[in-house]
Design a protein around this motif. Structure first.
Motif, PDB file in Angstrom:
ATOM      1  N   VAL A   1       4.180  44.900  25.972  1.00  0.00           N
ATOM      2  CA  VAL A   1       4.287  45.830  27.098  1.00  0.00           C
ATOM      3  C   VAL A   1       5.313  45.311  28.095  1.00  0.00           C
ATOM      4  O   VAL A   1       6.169  46.064  28.592  1.00  0.00           O
ATOM      5  CB  VAL A   1       2.906  46.003  27.754  1.00  0.00           C
ATOM      6  CG1 VAL A   1       3.040  46.665  29.105  1.00  0.00           C
ATOM      7  CG2 VAL A   1       1.997  46.809  26.864  1.00  0.00           C
ATOM      8  N   MET A   2       5.247  44.022  28.364  1.00  0.00           N
ATOM      9  CA  MET A   2       6.176  43.441  29.338  1.00  0.00           C
ATOM     10  C   MET A   2       7.615  43.583  28.858  1.00  0.00           C
ATOM     11  O   MET A   2       8.505  43.963  29.633  1.00  0.00           O
ATOM     12  CB  MET A   2       5.855  41.959  29.543  1.00  0.00           C
ATOM     13  CG  MET A   2       4.630  41.715  30.397  1.00  0.00           C
ATOM     14  SD  MET A   2       4.459  39.961  30.632  1.00  0.00           S
ATOM     15  CE  MET A   2       2.859  39.857  31.321  1.00  0.00           C
TER      16      MET A   2
ATOM     17  N   THR B   1       1.682  45.012  35.267  1.00  0.00           N
ATOM     18  CA  THR B   1       1.769  46.116  36.233  1.00  0.00           C
ATOM     19  C   THR B   1       2.963  45.909  37.158  1.00  0.00           C
ATOM     20  O   THR B   1       3.672  46.869  37.502  1.00  0.00           O
ATOM     21  CB  THR B   1       0.482  46.202  37.064  1.00  0.00           C
ATOM     22  OG1 THR B   1      -0.620  46.299  36.193  1.00  0.00           O
ATOM     23  CG2 THR B   1       0.510  47.398  37.960  1.00  0.00           C
ATOM     24  N   ALA B   2       3.172  44.679  37.555  1.00  0.00           N
ATOM     25  CA  ALA B   2       4.292  44.393  38.456  1.00  0.00           C
ATOM     26  C   ALA B   2       5.606  44.799  37.793  1.00  0.00           C
ATOM     27  O   ALA B   2       6.451  45.450  38.424  1.00  0.00           O
ATOM     28  CB  ALA B   2       4.304  42.909  38.804  1.00  0.00           C
ATOM     29  N   ILE B   3       5.783  44.430  36.540  1.00  0.00           N
ATOM     30  CA  ILE B   3       7.034  44.779  35.859  1.00  0.00           C
ATOM     31  C   ILE B   3       7.149  46.291  35.722  1.00  0.00           C
ATOM     32  O   ILE B   3       8.222  46.878  35.896  1.00  0.00           O
ATOM     33  CB  ILE B   3       7.098  44.087  34.482  1.00  0.00           C
ATOM     34  CG1 ILE B   3       7.144  42.571  34.678  1.00  0.00           C
ATOM     35  CG2 ILE B   3       8.319  44.554  33.711  1.00  0.00           C
ATOM     36  CD1 ILE B   3       7.089  41.798  33.386  1.00  0.00           C
ATOM     37  N   GLY B   4       6.035  46.926  35.412  1.00  0.00           N
ATOM     38  CA  GLY B   4       6.043  48.386  35.304  1.00  0.00           C
ATOM     39  C   GLY B   4       6.507  49.021  36.598  1.00  0.00           C
ATOM     40  O   GLY B   4       7.330  49.945  36.608  1.00  0.00           O
ATOM     41  N   LEU B   5       6.009  48.518  37.715  1.00  0.00           N
ATOM     42  CA  LEU B   5       6.403  49.080  39.016  1.00  0.00           C
ATOM     43  C   LEU B   5       7.871  48.776  39.302  1.00  0.00           C
ATOM     44  O   LEU B   5       8.596  49.622  39.824  1.00  0.00           O
ATOM     45  CB  LEU B   5       5.513  48.505  40.127  1.00  0.00           C
ATOM     46  CG  LEU B   5       4.069  48.987  40.084  1.00  0.00           C
ATOM     47  CD1 LEU B   5       3.251  48.260  41.138  1.00  0.00           C
ATOM     48  CD2 LEU B   5       4.006  50.492  40.317  1.00  0.00           C
TER      49      LEU B   5
ATOM     50  N   LEU C   1       0.012  49.362  33.676  1.00  0.00           N
ATOM     51  CA  LEU C   1      -1.437  49.333  33.845  1.00  0.00           C
ATOM     52  C   LEU C   1      -2.130  49.073  32.510  1.00  0.00           C
ATOM     53  O   LEU C   1      -3.118  48.320  32.447  1.00  0.00           O
ATOM     54  CB  LEU C   1      -1.892  50.667  34.424  1.00  0.00           C
ATOM     55  CG  LEU C   1      -3.251  50.652  35.105  1.00  0.00           C
ATOM     56  CD1 LEU C   1      -3.231  49.715  36.278  1.00  0.00           C
ATOM     57  CD2 LEU C   1      -3.613  52.052  35.545  1.00  0.00           C
ATOM     58  N   PHE C   2      -1.582  49.682  31.490  1.00  0.00           N
ATOM     59  CA  PHE C   2      -2.147  49.447  30.162  1.00  0.00           C
ATOM     60  C   PHE C   2      -2.081  47.954  29.822  1.00  0.00           C
ATOM     61  O   PHE C   2      -3.072  47.376  29.365  1.00  0.00           O
ATOM     62  CB  PHE C   2      -1.363  50.268  29.131  1.00  0.00           C
ATOM     63  CG  PHE C   2      -1.684  49.905  27.723  1.00  0.00           C
ATOM     64  CD1 PHE C   2      -2.915  50.208  27.173  1.00  0.00           C
ATOM     65  CD2 PHE C   2      -0.751  49.257  26.928  1.00  0.00           C
ATOM     66  CE1 PHE C   2      -3.210  49.860  25.875  1.00  0.00           C
ATOM     67  CE2 PHE C   2      -1.044  48.898  25.635  1.00  0.00           C
ATOM     68  CZ  PHE C   2      -2.276  49.210  25.101  1.00  0.00           C
TER      69      PHE C   2
ATOM     70  N   GLY D   1       6.193  54.460  33.645  1.00  0.00           N
ATOM     71  CA  GLY D   1       6.266  53.000  33.817  1.00  0.00           C
ATOM     72  C   GLY D   1       4.993  52.377  34.375  1.00  0.00           C
ATOM     73  O   GLY D   1       4.443  51.442  33.777  1.00  0.00           O
ATOM     74  N   PRO D   2       4.499  52.919  35.486  1.00  0.00           N
ATOM     75  CA  PRO D   2       3.278  52.326  36.044  1.00  0.00           C
ATOM     76  C   PRO D   2       2.099  52.375  35.071  1.00  0.00           C
ATOM     77  O   PRO D   2       1.304  51.450  35.004  1.00  0.00           O
ATOM     78  CB  PRO D   2       3.005  53.190  37.276  1.00  0.00           C
ATOM     79  CG  PRO D   2       4.320  53.756  37.636  1.00  0.00           C
ATOM     80  CD  PRO D   2       5.051  53.954  36.353  1.00  0.00           C
TER      81      PRO D   2
END
Lengths: 393, 240
Positions: free
Chosen positions: B29-30, B185-189, B149-150, B144-145
């Motif tokens: 995911v990352m 989550t941070a990377i998604g944001l 989150l996933f 992305g978020p």
């Protein structure tokens, strides 16, 4: 597009590399050792009401009694003192030891003992005199003594040959008395009831008085004369005795039974309680008055002990408004004395009854109650605890 | 899914260590989100450059067009180049005009319609190139978020499984796993926020450029229709 993609990749790689190098592990979270502070809600009366202290000591922020020296701790003591038993009597002053010395000197016992005896005899004399007064009126005092003197002299020796008292004339009253004992015929003497007293050798004291000796002479005559005569003589003698007794009694009028008791009590009794104090003496009362009420947290602790043993059945209809009030008497160990009283109010009738009985069971099961401050026993000797059972559901 | 050794790794909580500690899915995911971020920024750069260029070209063309220069001359200079934007619309319309006159147009209305069609088609093609890949920015911005989150949920799940295994609820055991999971989550944001901003900005810019093209097309259509009227009117008179 290719160019921008390459640029983007380059920028990302650059930023990540920068983040890796600069954003290392965050600084360790140094948690200072914080000690938990117990907070107690204290009733204001502990400050506003008289606190146990010393009435003569200077004022200080916290009242404290004179420090005690006896390190032995006594449970549940309320009164200050060095005693091992908690007594309510005030501590005896330090002059006490002197008294003990006086009482303890038993060597001269013989001497003091007669003295004591003499005093009571005198007091008894007074009693006689009370009875005597009516008699004197009848008697022509001067006459009888004169004629009789000769007769009595010979007689007294007869009945009392063994008695050494006659020699010492002072004991006048007593010599006749012994006779009275021997001779039941004489009512006045028997009335005096001084039977044992004369034997007690009070004579030495009375010796110095010359007039009494004369009286003594008269008395013997009385005894020999007719009852009336004897009575009159006795009365006369009594009158004289009375005077002497009065003078004696006036001297000894500060007779105090307590002092006597104190003298008789030869045990090393100390007054005072058994509560110890280590603080510096500060101004305060003899006892804490209104200050001893259970604080909020102490009350909560008590309530918690009951709640822990209280299994409230959920789903009782009409249990919402029920308030349970438990009144119980506790002894110093926290045990319930007698029957705890449980009152219920509000809610439906059946819910009230159910909760009331369950509360009673809970109270019984939670005895003895722990953690109640022993120095505030008067505050929780009879304690009322209120519950809202709906909070327990 | 492999069990993460939480207690042992608890000492190092730098970014790289967090990434390496993470489980396979979380890593995936990352990495995916990192790729999305790269793509987002590539698009941002690309679109920014394209739009700047397009704006400049439009300005330049309008300047030339309204300079009073002969349209024939302009057409000749532009016809040889690859044109975009307004120039492309102009060239398409002129080409249709030329073709129609070379073969001898009969109906002025038919000619007008053909020219309008040609301009519409060119305009649609142009706006398509302007808005190309903007939708992917929108997708990254909205998804992305969730993707992050996933990753977090999976990471926390894994770390809770590890806690259950280690039989300790000490915060030192729990914390690194959660920190690592939250990194997803941070990377998604990080990827999603610029994507959303860029999408809004570029879709607005594209709308403005489209409006400008439409405006030019209408004006040019009006000019051409006047020209058609002027050129076709004398013929019937001459014929008469």
């Amino acid at each position: 597009m290719k160019g921008s993609l390459l640029t983007s990749v380059a920028v990302h790689v650059l930023l990540l590399a920068l983040a890796m190098t600069t954003l290392s592990a965050p600084e360790k979270f140094d948690v200072a050792d914080v000690e938990a502070l117990p907070v107690d809600i204290v009733p204001i009366s502990e400050i506003t009401q008289i606190q146990q202290g010393d009435k003569t000591a200077p004022k200080a922020e916290k009242a404290a009694p004179v420090p005690t020296k006896n390190p032995k701790h006594v449970e549940n003591a309320e009164n200050m003192g060095e005693n091992d038993v908690d007594l309510k009597t005030p501590p005896t002053p330090q002059t006490r030891p002197k008294d003990q010395e006086v009482a303890a000197a038993p060597t001269p016992t013989e001497k003091p003992a007669p003295i004591q005896d003499s005093k009571p005899t005198e007091s008894k004399d007074i009693v006689k005199e009370d009875t005597a007064p009516p008699v004197p009126n009848v008697k022509p005092e001067p006459k009888p003594p004169e004629p009789k003197p000769p007769t009595p002299e010979p007689k007294p020796p007869e009945p009392k040959p063994p008695e050494p008292k006659p020699e010492p004339k002072p004991p006048e009253p007593k010599p006749p008395e012994p006779k009275a004992d021997t001779k039941p015929a004489e009512p006045p003497q028997s009335e005096t009831g001084e039977i044992p007293v004369p034997q007690n050798v009070p004579t030495p004291q009375l010796r110095p008085k010359p007039p009494e000796t004369k009286v003594a002479d008269a008395k013997p005559t009385d005894s020999k004369a007719t009852d009336q005569a004897s009575a009159s003589k006795d009365a006369k003698a009594d009158a004289k005795k009375q005077e002497a007794a009065k003078s004696a009694s006036s001297k000894q009028s500060d007779f105090n039974a307590d002092e006597v008791a104190a003298l008789l009590n030869k045990t090393d009794a100390k007054g005072g309680g058994a509560k110890r104090s280590a603080d510096k003496a500060a101004f305060g009362g003899k006892k804490t008055t209104g200050g001893s009420t259970l604080s909020q947290s102490e009350m909560d602790a008590l309530r918690g002990q009951i709640q822990k043993n209280w299994s409230v059945i959920s789903g009782i209809e009409g249990a919402e408004g029920v308030i349970i009030k438990v009144t119980m008497k506790l002894d110093q160990n926290g045990e319930i004395i007698g029957q705890p009283e449980v009152e219920a109010s509000g809610g439906s009738d059946s819910a009230r009854r159910t909760l009331q009985s369950s509360a009673l069971r809970a109270v019984r099961r939670s005895a003895p109650f722990k953690g109640l401050p022993p120095d505030k026993y008067d505050a929780w000797s009879e304690v009322v605890v209120n519950f809202d059972p709906s909070e327990l559901l | 899914m492999e069990q993460v050794e939480l207690a042992a790794a608890a000492t190092d909580v730098s970014l790289w260590a967090l990434f390496m500690q993470a489980g396979f899915i979380v890593k995936l995911v990352m990495l995916g989100l990192l790729g999305a971020s790269v793509w987002t920024w590539a698009l941002v750069i690309d679109k920014a450059v394209t739009f700047r260029k397009a704006q400049r070209q439009y300005d330049h063309f309008e300047q030339v067009f309204w300079s009073g220069q002969s349209l024939e001359e302009l057409y000749r200079t532009l016809a040889e180049r690859q044109n975009t934007g307004l120039a492309a619309i102009f060239v398409a319309a002129m080409r249709e005009w030329k073709k129609s006159f070379e073969r001898g147009a009969r109906s002025p209305i038919g000619l007008q319609m053909r020219i309008d069609r040609a301009m519409d088609v060119t305009m649609a093609r142009e706006s398509e190139t302007l808005e190309a890949r903007l939708s992917s920015l929108a997708t990254i911005g909205s998804a992305g978020p969730f993707v992050g989150l996933f990753g977090t949920v999976v990471g926390i799940m894994t770390s809770f499984q590890a806690i259950a295994g280690s039989k300790s609820t000490n915060l030192a055991v729990v914390a690194p796993g959660i920190a690592e999971a939250l990194l997803a989550t941070a990377i998604g944001l990080v990827a999603a926020i610029p994507a959303v901003i860029a999408y809004n900005k570029f879709s607005g810019d594209a709308g403005k450029l489209n409006a400008r093209m439409e405006g030019f097309a209408d004006e040019f259509s009006a000019i051409l229709s006047r020209q058609i009227d002027e050129k076709l009117q004398p013929r019937p008179q001459a014929a008469q």
